[in-house]
Every structure is written in structure tokens, then in C-alpha cells.
Design an enzyme around this catalytic site. Structure first.
Site, PDB file in Angstrom:
ATOM      1  N   GLY A 104      30.391  36.508  48.820  1.00 12.05           N
ATOM      2  CA  GLY A 104      30.208  35.977  47.476  1.00 12.05           C
ATOM      3  C   GLY A 104      29.993  37.080  46.460  1.00 12.05           C
ATOM      4  N   CYS A 105      30.442  36.852  45.259  1.00 15.29           N
ATOM      5  CA  CYS A 105      30.197  37.801  44.174  1.00 15.29           C
ATOM      6  C   CYS A 105      28.977  37.413  43.372  1.00 15.29           C
ATOM      7  CB  CYS A 105      31.410  37.897  43.246  1.00 15.29           C
ATOM      8  SG  CYS A 105      31.654  36.423  42.227  1.00 15.29           S
ATOM      9  N   GLY A 106      28.383  36.246  43.702  1.00 13.12           N
ATOM     10  CA  GLY A 106      27.128  35.877  43.082  1.00 13.12           C
ATOM     11  C   GLY A 106      27.247  35.181  41.753  1.00 13.12           C
ATOM     12  N   LEU A 107      28.418  34.732  41.374  1.00 18.69           N
ATOM     13  CA  LEU A 107      28.590  34.059  40.088  1.00 18.69           C
ATOM     14  C   LEU A 107      28.972  32.607  40.300  1.00 18.69           C
ATOM     15  CD1 LEU A 107      28.827  34.086  36.991  1.00 18.69           C
ATOM     16  CD2 LEU A 107      31.199  34.806  37.264  1.00 18.69           C
ATOM     17  N   VAL A 110      31.407  31.332  42.903  1.00 18.68           N
ATOM     18  CA  VAL A 110      32.704  31.978  43.046  1.00 18.68           C
ATOM     19  C   VAL A 110      32.631  32.967  44.199  1.00 18.68           C
ATOM     20  CG1 VAL A 110      34.401  33.462  41.930  1.00 18.68           C
ATOM     21  CG2 VAL A 110      33.226  31.712  40.621  1.00 18.68           C
TER      22      VAL A 110
END
Length: 254
Positions: A104-107, A110
Site C-alpha cells: 500500500g502507498c497509504g492513501l 490505494v
């Protein structure tokens, strides 16, 4: 003395009088027994929180998919157990299979930067409110934050009708949680955010814009500054975004 609250805890600072602080507890959210997330939250209105977060995250597409919700105490915290329709459970299971093993990119859920292009919000029916009404609504929110008045550690969120009157408010240690609680409370009453303004005692972040737009809200007003991504997202959604709504000031950014 004010009545004790499960959201507040009395502590004795060194060399000072006893005072109340905000309670923050882990809250695990489950869908038909399937663990979805563990959040840090204030242990109040967790039924509202569960439904609001489920709608915001896409676990549920409609409030009617929630059949029951129960909050239970566990040794490590709290568990918000949501029972949903078979169709909703299948969607949740498919989503979990899609996410499995990905970084995960943490947004906002997303999983990769490539997916950012698909992350968008629906166009909303904008609500125009006079800045004076927003100021009044923010003041009403402050007055509704009875727990924050005692501890100073809780955010607040509220919704206003088209005349600027406060309909309901919720408090939480997290600004996102407070908004989820408001959206969930509306959904449990059979209402969406359509035709309503949302006011929040925090900065204006992109996550708050997304939540309000997905709830069908018509306006977002925050007490502090906006971020650039919040402004960009609000403009794409056609969502009026006001910030610095305080001390006689209100600035519209979208």
C-alpha cells in the site's frame, strides 16, 4: 461535577490538579466475522462509526446492506461487529483477494501509485451557504462539543441544513472518525448528505473531501487550513470547500 463519560479518563498530572483526558482505544471493525481494519477511536457512537466507515471505504454500497451492528468489549479494545447481506460480504471478500500481497502507498486505500488515476470522487450537487451561516454553524459545533470542552482533546464534526441549522454532531479523537460518525448517523436515519453542509474542527484534508463527496454532501467547511490536494479534489467534485472558518473569517477555495 459533570457526569463520568466513557470517552474521558481522569488523570493526576505531576504537581497539578486532576484533569480529564480523551480516551483513545483500538476498535476492530469486522464484516460478518471478517476483520477489515483496526482504528484508534473514541469509544462513543461506534455503531455510527462502523457504518460511516464501511460506506466511505466501499465495504457497503448502501446502508440497507447493513443488517445489524454490535459493539463488544475485547481484552485489547473494542470490536464493532457488522452483519451484512450476502452480496455485500461477497464484495468484501473479493476486495480482500484483490488486495492480498500488494504493497500500500497509504492513501485512502490505494495500493499503488498507478491506481491514483482511478481514485476520484463523484460530482455533487453544490450547496451555497452564506459565510455568516457557516460561521454560525461552526459556533454551534463548538457548543455541541461538550466532551471537548472538558478535555480539549477531541475533534468535532457536524452537518447543517440548507438554512445553516445544526442537525447532529459527533466527537472523536480523530477528525476522520468524527466525520464517519456523522455520515453513519445520517445513514442510520435513512438520510444521505444530499443538501447538507458538513463542518469540521480541523484542517481540510483530501480524505475529508472524499468522504463528504461520497456521502453526497453539498459543502465542506473546516476551521483550519486546506491542503492543495483537498482543493484540487473538491474542485473536481464541484464541492464548495471553505476553510479558516473562525474568528469572523471564512475563505472559499473551491
Amino acid at each position: 461535577m459533570p457526569a463520568p463519560s466513557p470517552a474521558l479518563h481522569t488523570v493526576q498530572p505531576h504537581g497539578a490538579a486532576a484533569e480529564e483526558v480523551a480516551v483513545e482505544r483500538p476498535a476492530a471493525l469486522t464484516i460478518n466475522g471478517i476483520s477489515q481494519a483496526v482504528m484508534l477511536a473514541t469509544p462513543l457512537d461506534l455503531e455510527d462509526f462502523g457504518l460511516g466507515l464501511a460506506l466511505a471505504e466501499g465495504w457497503l454500497q448502501h446502508p440497507a446492506e447493513l443488517l445489524d451492528v454490535e459493539v463488544q468489549t475485547a481484552p485489547q479494545g473494542l470490536v464493532v461487529q457488522m452483519q451484512v447481506t450476502a452480496q455485500a460480504e461477497q464484495r468484501v471478500r473479493q476486495r480482500r483477494r484483490t488486495l492480498a500481497g500488494r504493497t500500500g502507498c497509504g492513501l485512502c486505500g490505494v495500493e499503488s501509485l498507478d491506481a491514483l488515476a482511478t481514485l476520484d470522487v463523484p460530482t455533487v450537487a453544490a450547496l451555497d451557504l452564506d459565510p455568516a451561516l457557516l460561521t454560525r454553524g461552526m459556533q454551534a459545533l463548538q457548543q455541541a462539543q461538550v466532551l471537548n470542552a472538558r478535555c480539549g482533546g477531541l475533534h468535532g464534526a457536524a452537518c447543517l441544513d440548507a438554512q445553516g441549522h445544526l442537525l447532529l454532531a459527533r466527537e472523536d479523537v480523530g477528525r476522520h472518525n468524527a466525520l464517519d460518525k456523522v455520515i453513519g448517523a445520517l445513514a442510520r436515519q435513512g438520510r444521505s448528505g444530499a443538501g447538507l453542509a458538513f463542518v469540521i474542527s480541523s484542517r481540510a484534508s483530501v480524505e475529508l473531501v472524499q468522504k463528504v463527496a461520497r456521502a453526497g454532501g453539498g459543502l465542506l467547511a473546516c476551521v483550519s487550513a486546506p491542503s492543495s490536494l483537498a482543493i484540487e479534489t473538491a474542485r473536481r467534485a464541484g464541492l464548495p470547500l471553505w476553510a479558516f472558518v473562525r474568528e469572523g473569517r471564512a475563505t472559499r477555495y473551491a
